[in-house]
Design an enzyme around this catalytic site. Structure first.
Site, PDB file in Angstrom:
ATOM      1  N   GLN A  20      -6.622 -15.786  14.912  1.00  0.00           N
ATOM      2  CA  GLN A  20      -6.135 -14.366  15.744  1.00  0.00           C
ATOM      3  C   GLN A  20      -7.002 -13.483  15.753  1.00  0.00           C
ATOM      4  O   GLN A  20      -6.843 -12.285  16.246  1.00  0.00           O
ATOM      5  CB  GLN A  20      -4.884 -13.605  14.458  1.00  0.00           C
ATOM      6  CG  GLN A  20      -5.768 -13.468  13.255  1.00  0.00           C
ATOM      7  CD  GLN A  20      -4.621 -12.930  12.152  1.00  0.00           C
ATOM      8  OE1 GLN A  20      -3.933 -13.791  11.647  1.00  0.00           O
ATOM      9  NE2 GLN A  20      -4.489 -11.894  11.749  1.00  0.00           N
ATOM     10  N   HIS A  26      -1.637  -3.989   0.098  1.00  0.00           N
ATOM     11  CA  HIS A  26      -1.026  -5.340  -0.178  1.00  0.00           C
ATOM     12  C   HIS A  26      -0.385  -5.438  -1.275  1.00  0.00           C
ATOM     13  O   HIS A  26       0.681  -6.070  -1.664  1.00  0.00           O
ATOM     14  CB  HIS A  26      -2.428  -6.293  -0.133  1.00  0.00           C
ATOM     15  CG  HIS A  26      -3.148  -6.412   0.888  1.00  0.00           C
ATOM     16  ND1 HIS A  26      -4.241  -5.688   1.280  1.00  0.00           N
ATOM     17  CD2 HIS A  26      -2.685  -7.164   2.130  1.00  0.00           C
ATOM     18  CE1 HIS A  26      -4.779  -5.926   2.390  1.00  0.00           C
ATOM     19  NE2 HIS A  26      -3.993  -7.020   2.976  1.00  0.00           N
ATOM     20  N   GLY A  60       3.710  -5.839   5.995  1.00  0.00           N
ATOM     21  CA  GLY A  60       3.631  -4.345   5.977  1.00  0.00           C
ATOM     22  C   GLY A  60       4.105  -3.501   7.516  1.00  0.00           C
ATOM     23  O   GLY A  60       3.704  -4.315   8.603  1.00  0.00           O
ATOM     24  N   HIS A  90      -5.791  -4.175  -0.840  1.00  0.00           N
ATOM     25  CA  HIS A  90      -5.834  -2.992  -1.072  1.00  0.00           C
ATOM     26  C   HIS A  90      -4.517  -2.620  -1.769  1.00  0.00           C
ATOM     27  O   HIS A  90      -3.386  -3.256  -1.546  1.00  0.00           O
ATOM     28  CB  HIS A  90      -6.391  -1.716  -0.037  1.00  0.00           C
ATOM     29  CG  HIS A  90      -5.576  -2.028   1.244  1.00  0.00           C
ATOM     30  ND1 HIS A  90      -4.174  -1.916   1.547  1.00  0.00           N
ATOM     31  CD2 HIS A  90      -6.047  -2.858   2.352  1.00  0.00           C
ATOM     32  CE1 HIS A  90      -4.219  -2.516   2.736  1.00  0.00           C
ATOM     33  NE2 HIS A  90      -4.998  -2.928   3.465  1.00  0.00           N
ATOM     34  N   MET A 129      -3.749   2.710   5.086  1.00  0.00           N
ATOM     35  CA  MET A 129      -4.526   2.008   4.113  1.00  0.00           C
ATOM     36  C   MET A 129      -4.764   0.651   5.288  1.00  0.00           C
ATOM     37  O   MET A 129      -4.111  -0.110   5.777  1.00  0.00           O
ATOM     38  CB  MET A 129      -4.016   1.586   3.097  1.00  0.00           C
ATOM     39  CG  MET A 129      -4.196   2.612   1.841  1.00  0.00           C
ATOM     40  SD  MET A 129      -3.559   2.088   0.421  1.00  0.00           S
ATOM     41  CE  MET A 129      -3.582   3.740  -0.413  1.00  0.00           C
ATOM     42  N   SER A 130      -6.002   0.081   5.211  1.00  0.00           N
ATOM     43  CA  SER A 130      -6.500  -1.016   5.996  1.00  0.00           C
ATOM     44  C   SER A 130      -7.860  -1.411   5.411  1.00  0.00           C
ATOM     45  O   SER A 130      -8.736  -0.572   5.099  1.00  0.00           O
ATOM     46  CB  SER A 130      -6.593  -0.573   7.460  1.00  0.00           C
ATOM     47  OG  SER A 130      -7.543  -1.638   8.063  1.00  0.00           O
ATOM     48  N   MET A 148      -5.144 -11.646   4.506  1.00  0.00           N
ATOM     49  CA  MET A 148      -6.321 -11.763   4.819  1.00  0.00           C
ATOM     50  C   MET A 148      -7.259 -11.610   3.906  1.00  0.00           C
ATOM     51  O   MET A 148      -8.637 -11.531   4.090  1.00  0.00           O
ATOM     52  CB  MET A 148      -6.942 -11.359   6.186  1.00  0.00           C
ATOM     53  CG  MET A 148      -5.761 -11.920   7.577  1.00  0.00           C
ATOM     54  SD  MET A 148      -6.577 -12.235   9.089  1.00  0.00           S
ATOM     55  CE  MET A 148      -6.985 -10.606   9.204  1.00  0.00           C
ATOM     56  N   PHE A 172      -9.438  -9.087   0.816  1.00  0.00           N
ATOM     57  CA  PHE A 172      -9.950  -7.797   0.780  1.00  0.00           C
ATOM     58  C   PHE A 172      -8.642  -6.564   0.471  1.00  0.00           C
ATOM     59  O   PHE A 172      -8.611  -5.905   1.099  1.00  0.00           O
ATOM     60  CB  PHE A 172     -10.772  -7.580   1.892  1.00  0.00           C
ATOM     61  CG  PHE A 172     -11.874  -6.386   1.429  1.00  0.00           C
ATOM     62  CD1 PHE A 172     -13.105  -6.953   0.721  1.00  0.00           C
ATOM     63  CD2 PHE A 172     -11.908  -5.211   1.711  1.00  0.00           C
ATOM     64  CE1 PHE A 172     -14.031  -6.329   0.422  1.00  0.00           C
ATOM     65  CE2 PHE A 172     -12.825  -4.503   1.414  1.00  0.00           C
ATOM     66  CZ  PHE A 172     -13.930  -4.847   0.687  1.00  0.00           C
TER      67      PHE A 172
HETATM   68  O1  PAF Z   1      -1.452  -9.112   8.620  1.00  0.00           O
HETATM   69  C1  PAF Z   1      -2.360  -9.963   8.176  1.00  0.00           C
HETATM   70  O2  PAF Z   1      -3.152  -9.702   7.314  1.00  0.00           O
HETATM   71  C2  PAF Z   1      -2.221 -11.316   9.117  1.00  0.00           C
HETATM   72  O3  PAF Z   1      -2.057 -10.869  10.311  1.00  0.00           O
HETATM   73  C3  PAF Z   1      -1.247 -12.368   8.457  1.00  0.00           C
HETATM   74  C4  PAF Z   1       0.002 -12.184   8.465  1.00  0.00           C
HETATM   75  C5  PAF Z   1      -1.863 -12.472   6.986  1.00  0.00           C
HETATM   76  C6  PAF Z   1      -1.759 -13.663   9.258  1.00  0.00           C
HETATM   77  O4  PAF Z   1      -2.939 -13.995   8.998  1.00  0.00           O
END
Ligand code: PAF
Length: 277
Positions: A58, A34, A144, A31, A181-182, A27, A29
């Site tokens: 979501q 990712h 993750g 870090h 991390m988030s 999604m 942004f």
């Molecule tokens: O983990 C995430 O960032 C989201 O839930 C994903 C898997 C990209 C789906 O939108």
């Protein structure tokens, strides 16, 4: 590195790729968490595609969709440096055209834990991930362990819908002081950032107890709750000690278990977990 937006551009870029393709759905942004997924994809596949899409379906009506942090230029610079071939950044209108009405929904696995507090969340995740898989047709997809239930739900979806895709789940990346991390850590004030350390500290205490021989799930949950209670800024939503496969709460740890939690620090909802066994 190519950046595309529409399904048509994505399909045309995908058709130029020969060999194996790894997809890292995000999604944005981005870090280090990712980037660790990107590195795993780079090492395992000939080409790496990253999707960046803040998926509206979501987020619950009271969640942080409007404020979710976004910085496409910075993300693109990081991904270029990390050796990514293709970035796909679709628009919400293209992903969910008017009169959209088709959903992918995993049943039992989505009911406990996050599912209990975020109704509809996993239906949004599985629907968008199915659409990403359909369009990109990756050989492997990387997620993750921080979103442990999401990883389990996506594995189930892949099995149930017979996607020929290997799901690779990579370890949680932590700051030097232990905070998982988030992208949502950016919401924390300096004081909340310090308070947020109570999540990993509590989990690590329980992991130490497990390593020392403790197998009683209630005692491990209580240890975590007592430790969280020491931080006045922390507001616990749940602490769970569940079977790693079924995500059902256990009494005694005989098989691998997921010790997980959701905790508000100020207005920010944080999740974290450790695997025991
Ligand atoms: O983990 C995430 O960032 C989201 O839930 C994903 C898997 C990209 C789906 O939108």
């Amino acid at each position: 590195m190519q950046i595309v937006h529409s399904f048509q551009e994505l399909r045309s870029a995908r058709s130029q790729m020969s060999g194996t393709v790894g997809l890292v759905p995000t999604m944005g942004f981005l870090h280090e968490g990712h980037l660790s997924l990107v590195r795993a994809a780079r090492a395992a596949c000939d080409h790496v595609a990253v999707s960046i899409f803040v998926n509206p379906t979501q987020f619950g009506p009271k969640e942080d969709l409007a404020n979710y942090p976004r910085d496409l230029d910075h993300d693109a610079a990081l991904l270029e440096k990390a050796g990514v071939d293709l970035v796909w950044n679709p628009t919400p209108e293209e992903m969910y055209p008017q009169n959209y009405q088709t959903w992918v929904s995993v049943e039992d696995l989505t009911r406990p834990l996050e599912g209990g507090y975020r109704p509809g969340h996993f239906r949004g995740v599985t629907t968008v991930v199915a659409k990403l898989f359909n369009a990109v047709q990756p050989h492997k997809a990387f997620f993750g362990q921080k979103d442990a239930q999401q990883a389990a739900v996506i594995r189930q979806m892949v099995r149930d819908l017979s996607y020929p895709i290997e799901i690779v789940v990579c370890p949680i990346q932590r700051e030097a002081d232990g905070l998982a991390m988030s992208s949502r850590n950016t919401y924390l004030s300096p004081q909340e950032r310090r308070a947020a350390l109570v999540l990993s500290r509590s989990l690590f205490k329980a992991r130490d107890a497990y390593t020392a021989g403790s197998r009683d799930a209630a005692a491990l949950r209580q240890l975590v709750l007592d430790s969280l209670a020491q931080e006045p800024l922390a507001n616990v939503q749940y602490v769970s000690c569940a079977d790693f496969e079924t995500l059902q709460e256990v009494d005694t740890l005989q098989h691998p278990a997921l010790l997980s939690m959701a905790v508000y620090v100020g207005k920010t909802r944080l999740i974290d977990n450790v695997i025991l066994g």
